[in-house]
Write an enzyme that holds these catalytic residues in place. Structure first.
Site, PDB file in Angstrom:
ATOM      1  N   THR A   1       0.660  -1.356   0.106  1.00 36.91           N
ATOM      2  CA  THR A   1       0.109   0.170   0.180  1.00 36.91           C
ATOM      3  C   THR A   1       0.885   1.165   0.030  1.00 36.91           C
ATOM      4  OG1 THR A   1      -1.607  -1.243   1.423  1.00 36.91           O
ATOM      5  CG2 THR A   1      -2.006   1.039   1.112  1.00 36.91           C
TER       6      THR A   1
ATOM      7  N   PRO B   1       6.326   1.053  -2.321  1.00 44.38           N
ATOM      8  CA  PRO B   1       5.303   1.590  -3.118  1.00 44.38           C
ATOM      9  C   PRO B   1       5.244   1.074  -4.646  1.00 44.38           C
ATOM     10  CG  PRO B   1       7.004   3.165  -3.113  1.00 44.38           C
ATOM     11  CD  PRO B   1       7.357   2.032  -2.558  1.00 44.38           C
ATOM     12  N   GLN B   2       6.348   0.463  -4.921  1.00 44.68           N
ATOM     13  CA  GLN B   2       6.128  -0.209  -6.345  1.00 44.68           C
ATOM     14  C   GLN B   2       6.623  -1.524  -6.494  1.00 44.68           C
ATOM     15  OE1 GLN B   2       5.581  -0.870  -9.794  1.00 44.68           O
ATOM     16  NE2 GLN B   2       5.315   1.359  -9.632  1.00 44.68           N
ATOM     17  N   MET B   3       5.974  -2.539  -6.797  1.00 45.89           N
ATOM     18  CA  MET B   3       6.051  -3.922  -6.668  1.00 45.89           C
ATOM     19  C   MET B   3       6.578  -4.440  -8.138  1.00 45.89           C
ATOM     20  SD  MET B   3       5.769  -5.298  -3.652  1.00 45.89           S
ATOM     21  CE  MET B   3       5.664  -4.579  -2.093  1.00 45.89           C
TER      22      MET B   3
ATOM     23  N   HIS C   1      -3.223   7.850 -12.884  1.00 52.48           N
ATOM     24  CA  HIS C   1      -3.939   6.807 -12.198  1.00 52.48           C
ATOM     25  C   HIS C   1      -5.485   6.536 -12.434  1.00 52.48           C
ATOM     26  CE1 HIS C   1       0.069   6.285 -10.177  1.00 52.48           C
ATOM     27  NE2 HIS C   1      -0.221   5.040 -10.043  1.00 52.48           N
TER      28      HIS C   1
ATOM     29  N   LYS D   1      -7.822   6.605  -7.249  1.00 48.63           N
ATOM     30  CA  LYS D   1      -6.683   6.404  -6.577  1.00 48.63           C
ATOM     31  C   LYS D   1      -6.753   7.510  -5.552  1.00 48.63           C
ATOM     32  CE  LYS D   1      -1.575   6.254  -6.671  1.00 48.63           C
ATOM     33  NZ  LYS D   1      -1.393   5.292  -5.483  1.00 48.63           N
TER      34      LYS D   1
ATOM     35  N   GLY E   1       3.116   6.798  -4.940  1.00 49.47           N
ATOM     36  CA  GLY E   1       4.322   6.603  -4.162  1.00 49.47           C
ATOM     37  C   GLY E   1       5.379   6.349  -4.731  1.00 49.47           C
ATOM     38  N   THR E   2       5.491   5.632  -6.111  1.00 43.98           N
ATOM     39  CA  THR E   2       6.599   5.458  -6.942  1.00 43.98           C
ATOM     40  C   THR E   2       7.141   6.755  -7.327  1.00 43.98           C
ATOM     41  OG1 THR E   2       5.240   3.441  -7.892  1.00 43.98           O
ATOM     42  CG2 THR E   2       7.286   4.259  -9.040  1.00 43.98           C
TER      43      THR E   2
HETATM   44  N1  LIG Z   1       3.080  -1.521  -4.288  1.00 39.52           N
HETATM   45  C1  LIG Z   1       2.562  -1.585  -5.581  1.00 39.52           C
HETATM   46  O1  LIG Z   1       3.248  -1.897  -6.551  1.00 39.52           O
HETATM   47  C2  LIG Z   1       1.200  -0.993  -5.777  1.00 39.52           C
HETATM   48  C3  LIG Z   1       0.553  -0.361  -4.818  1.00 39.52           C
HETATM   49  N2  LIG Z   1      -0.780  -0.030  -5.046  1.00 39.52           N
HETATM   50  C4  LIG Z   1      -1.370   0.432  -3.846  1.00 39.52           C
HETATM   51  O2  LIG Z   1      -2.225  -0.369  -3.059  1.00 39.52           O
HETATM   52  C5  LIG Z   1      -3.118   0.082  -2.408  1.00 39.52           C
HETATM   53  C6  LIG Z   1      -4.612  -0.399  -2.568  1.00 39.52           C
HETATM   54  O3  LIG Z   1      -4.724  -0.294  -4.232  1.00 39.52           O
HETATM   55  P1  LIG Z   1      -6.115  -1.118  -4.661  1.00 39.52           P
HETATM   56  O4  LIG Z   1      -6.101  -2.203  -4.501  1.00 39.52           O
HETATM   57  O5  LIG Z   1      -6.215  -0.377  -6.283  1.00 39.52           O
HETATM   58  O6  LIG Z   1      -7.264  -0.319  -3.855  1.00 39.52           O
HETATM   59  P2  LIG Z   1      -8.585  -0.691  -3.863  1.00 39.52           P
HETATM   60  O7  LIG Z   1      -9.574   0.499  -3.336  1.00 39.52           O
HETATM   61  O8  LIG Z   1      -9.176  -1.840  -4.940  1.00 39.52           O
HETATM   62  O9  LIG Z   1      -8.670  -1.896  -2.407  1.00 39.52           O
HETATM   63  C7  LIG Z   1      -8.423  -1.285  -1.107  1.00 39.52           C
HETATM   64  C8  LIG Z   1      -8.884  -2.159  -0.126  1.00 39.52           C
HETATM   65  O10 LIG Z   1      -8.839  -1.990   1.002  1.00 39.52           O
HETATM   66  C9  LIG Z   1      -9.760  -1.987   2.081  1.00 39.52           C
HETATM   67  N3  LIG Z   1      -9.333  -1.172   3.143  1.00 39.52           N
HETATM   68  C10 LIG Z   1      -9.917   0.057   3.469  1.00 39.52           C
HETATM   69  N4  LIG Z   1      -9.301   0.333   4.704  1.00 39.52           N
HETATM   70  C11 LIG Z   1      -8.871  -0.934   5.113  1.00 39.52           C
HETATM   71  C12 LIG Z   1      -8.529  -1.259   6.615  1.00 39.52           C
HETATM   72  N5  LIG Z   1      -8.079  -0.328   7.499  1.00 39.52           N
HETATM   73  N6  LIG Z   1      -7.835  -2.694   6.587  1.00 39.52           N
HETATM   74  C13 LIG Z   1      -8.212  -3.602   5.616  1.00 39.52           C
HETATM   75  N7  LIG Z   1      -8.614  -3.132   4.452  1.00 39.52           N
HETATM   76  C14 LIG Z   1      -8.830  -1.954   4.100  1.00 39.52           C
HETATM   77  C15 LIG Z   1     -10.821  -1.296   1.141  1.00 39.52           C
HETATM   78  O11 LIG Z   1     -12.173  -1.872   1.604  1.00 39.52           O
HETATM   79  C16 LIG Z   1     -10.686  -2.094  -0.214  1.00 39.52           C
HETATM   80  O12 LIG Z   1     -11.334  -3.123  -0.360  1.00 39.52           O
HETATM   81  C17 LIG Z   1      -3.138   1.569  -2.873  1.00 39.52           C
HETATM   82  O13 LIG Z   1      -2.419   2.429  -1.834  1.00 39.52           O
HETATM   83  C18 LIG Z   1      -2.349   1.470  -4.195  1.00 39.52           C
HETATM   84  O14 LIG Z   1      -1.531   2.892  -4.361  1.00 39.52           O
HETATM   85  C19 LIG Z   1      -1.495  -0.380  -6.056  1.00 39.52           C
HETATM   86  C20 LIG Z   1      -0.763  -1.021  -7.170  1.00 39.52           C
HETATM   87  C21 LIG Z   1       0.565  -1.472  -6.995  1.00 39.52           C
HETATM   88  O1  LIG Z   2      -2.769   2.924  -7.077  1.00 39.85           O
HETATM   89  C1  LIG Z   2      -2.200   2.166  -7.830  1.00 39.85           C
HETATM   90  O2  LIG Z   2      -2.733   1.731  -8.697  1.00 39.85           O
HETATM   91  C2  LIG Z   2      -0.625   2.146  -7.841  1.00 39.85           C
HETATM   92  N1  LIG Z   2       0.105   2.747  -6.967  1.00 39.85           N
HETATM   93  C3  LIG Z   2       1.520   2.434  -6.666  1.00 39.85           C
HETATM   94  C4  LIG Z   2       1.846   3.881  -6.395  1.00 39.85           C
HETATM   95  O3  LIG Z   2       1.331   4.844  -5.687  1.00 39.85           O
HETATM   96  O4  LIG Z   2       2.986   4.178  -6.675  1.00 39.85           O
HETATM   97  C5  LIG Z   2       2.168   1.861  -7.755  1.00 39.85           C
HETATM   98  C6  LIG Z   2       1.822   2.084  -9.092  1.00 39.85           C
HETATM   99  O5  LIG Z   2       1.724   3.268  -9.370  1.00 39.85           O
HETATM  100  C7  LIG Z   2       0.147   1.618  -9.071  1.00 39.85           C
END
Ligand SMILES: NC(=O)C1=CN([C@@H]2O[C@H](COP(=O)(O)OP(=O)(O)OC[C@H]3O[C@@H](n4cnc5c(N)ncnc54)[C@H](O)[C@@H]3O)[C@@H](O)[C@H]2O)C=CC1
Ligand SMILES: O=C(O)C1=N[C@H](C(=O)O)C[C@H](O)C1
Length: 487
Positions: free
Chosen positions: A313, A336-338, A371, A375, A380-381
């Protein structure tokens, strides 16, 4: 029926005089079974709030009084049978068969023709319990089935465990531990299959030794990334713990993720859930894809329960996150980026900044990220990569990152319309003071599979660290790449 016909041994051999097959009986779960419960009667449902936490088969060298093999796996209730007007859970012993199929390749266990799913599946807990104290274990309600089997000799039982032994005198067991090969590797010649099928270990519930199952728990499996990771993890042979914590609505029915049932629990139950999974699944790794506001409290919660975690996250208080995780003495991958190729680019920028600090002094930097409209935070990336540009001499603040969230602008910048709901386009444009030189770096991702795959690599990386008992540390995705995870 369940009869061990033959065991083929290889070169280095140890005599095994008995084989114990141990079936652990239901363990009460306060959260209820992850499998579907039918029937509206509350009492009935309460009766069904039991699950078999696991089965394991252990082979003992009785003569030397030592365990030579132990295979553990999930035996979560898959069926609910109707018996005498009452629903009784059926212990799905098919998983036992799966375990046996995953014994080392040089140990071959044959079944009789009739030891098929049909007969194994119909061992009910009630029949096991009711007959076991009489010295009988019934299969298929045909009472003495096991007794009639040769070479079953006898068994002992206690309320939570029934074990029966097979007099397999004369059988031979290959010496598994070979010099230079770790015992786990040598036990599991087909690592992928074994990892896929090794199941739940209710460590601490039956007093037995912890085992090496590969489970992950994902919060929130109902989110977009959570589900993508769950599917990628299953595809990679990992198992998904049957619970997920959500911040959103709590559906009554469990989620079905490629056949794995996952019960959704509201975040107010997170302590209860984490305490349960910590006890039930040793070696479990948590994966967090939630929301920026939950980042810190979730990470702190995982540390409280000593659960290694991958924090995907973005957002939250990153400084506090890293400081807390580092001081907790827990294993974690925080990034923040996988997406591994994006991470490789991020690493290259870090190297450039380290090697040539100030190389772009005087240049102007523009950063734009696009995005999906929902979002919640700035990329974060982009924030991470900007740190390198700052070291390269660019005068740039994080709040200058341009965010694009509206569909028209996204289409105009080249986002395919089918990916408006899931994309991450990043552009870093550097121009020289006199505008005669321009550098442009872009990484444009559609969909989420690149992150899901990288997350699985991060999980496997942590599992390896745990297995090696290496220093408990906080890692990032660059560490994962350095470890050779660029598959
Ligand atoms: N590190 C990486 O490579 C990536 C990071 N992300 C990040 O991952 C996060 C989630 O992205 P998405 O799945 O697209 O979002 P999303 O909105 O589809 O899913 C988020 C989920 O978290 C739940 N949630 C909210 N508060 C919570 C809590 N306290 N405990 C447990 N669950 C809770 C929500 O109900 C929702 O189901 C974002 O911050 C995004 O930026 C997204 C893609 C890649
Ligand atoms: O929310 C996203 O989708 C993503 N979040 C991550 C970020 O905040 O950097 C990684 C990627 O950009 C996708």
């Amino acid at each position: 029926m369940f009869k061990i016909n033959s065991i083929n041994a290889s070169s280095r051999k140890t005599q095994v005089t008995q084989i114990h097959i141990v079936i652990d009986l239901p363990v009460f779960s306060p959260l209820g079974p992850p499998s579907q419960i039918s029937g509206s009667n509350i009492r009935q449902k309460q009766n069904l709030r039991r699950q078999v936490s696991h089965c394991h088969i252990s082979m003992h060298n009785i003569r030397e009084k030592r365990k030579v093999q132990c295979v553990t796996g999930s035996a979560l209730m898959r069926n609910w049978n109707l018996q005498g007007g009452k629903q009784v859970p059926t212990l799905c012993l098919f998983s036992v068969r799966e375990f046996i199929e995953n014994l080392p390749q040089d140990l071959k266990v044959d079944f009789h023709e009739d030891s098929t799913r049909m007969s194994l599946q119909s061992v009910t807990l009630t029949s096991l319990v009711s007959h076991s104290h009489l010295g009988l274990i019934s299969l298929n309600s045909s009472s003495t089935a096991l007794q009639q089997q040769q070479p079953v000799k006898g068994f002992v039982c206690c309320p939570r465990r029934i074990s029966f032994s097979s007099a397999a005198g004369g059988l031979e067991w290959p010496q598994l531990k070979q010099p230079g090969i770790s015992s786990r590797a040598s036990r599991r010649p087909n690592r992928n299959v074994a990892e896929r099928n090794l199941g739940i270990r209710a460590a601490g519930m039956d007093g037995s030794e912890p085992s090496s199952e590969k489970y992950i728990m994902i919060n929130d499996c109902n989110g977009r990334m959570g589900r993508a990771v769950a599917e990628a993890a299953i595809g990679a042979g990992l198992k998904i713990a049957p619970y997920t914590i959500t911040g959103g609505p709590v559906p009554e029915e469990p989620l079905d993720i490629l056949g794995s049932k996952v019960k959704v629990c509201g975040k107010e139950r997170r302590d209860e859930v984490l305490d349960l999974v910590r006890k039930q699944y040793s070696g479990l790794v948590m994966v967090d894809y939630t929301v920026p506001d939950a980042v810190n409290e979730n990470a702190e919660l995982y540390c409280k329960y000593n659960l290694p975690f991958v924090m995907g996250t973005s957002g939250g208080d990153r400084e506090r996150l890293l400081t807390f995780a580092r001081s907790s003495g827990n294993y974690a991958v925080i990034a923040p980026q996988m997406g591994k190729q994006v991470v490789a680019f991020q690493a290259a920028m870090e190297i450039m900044a380290k090697e040539f600090p100030g190389a772009f002094s005087g240049y102007k930097l523009e950063v734009t990220e696009s995005h999906q409209s929902n979002k919640l935070d700035t990329s974060g990336t982009a924030k991470e990569i900007v740190k390198s540009f700052q070291k390269l001499g660019l005068d740039f603040n994080l709040d200058q990152i341009g965010m694009v969230r509206d569909a028209d602008s996204q289409i105009a910048m080249g986002v395919p319309s089918e990916h408006l709901g899931g994309h991450a386009f990043h552009t870093y444009r550097l121009t020289s003071p006199d505008n005669t030189v321009e550098f442009k770096f872009e990484h444009n991702v559609c969909g989420r599979s690149i992150y899901a795959q990288g997350t699985v690599d991060a999980v496997l990386f942590l599992m390896k660290k745990i297995e090696e008992k290496s220093e408990k540390k906080v890692f990032n995705m660059i560490d994962v790449l350095h470890e050779g995870a660029m598959r």
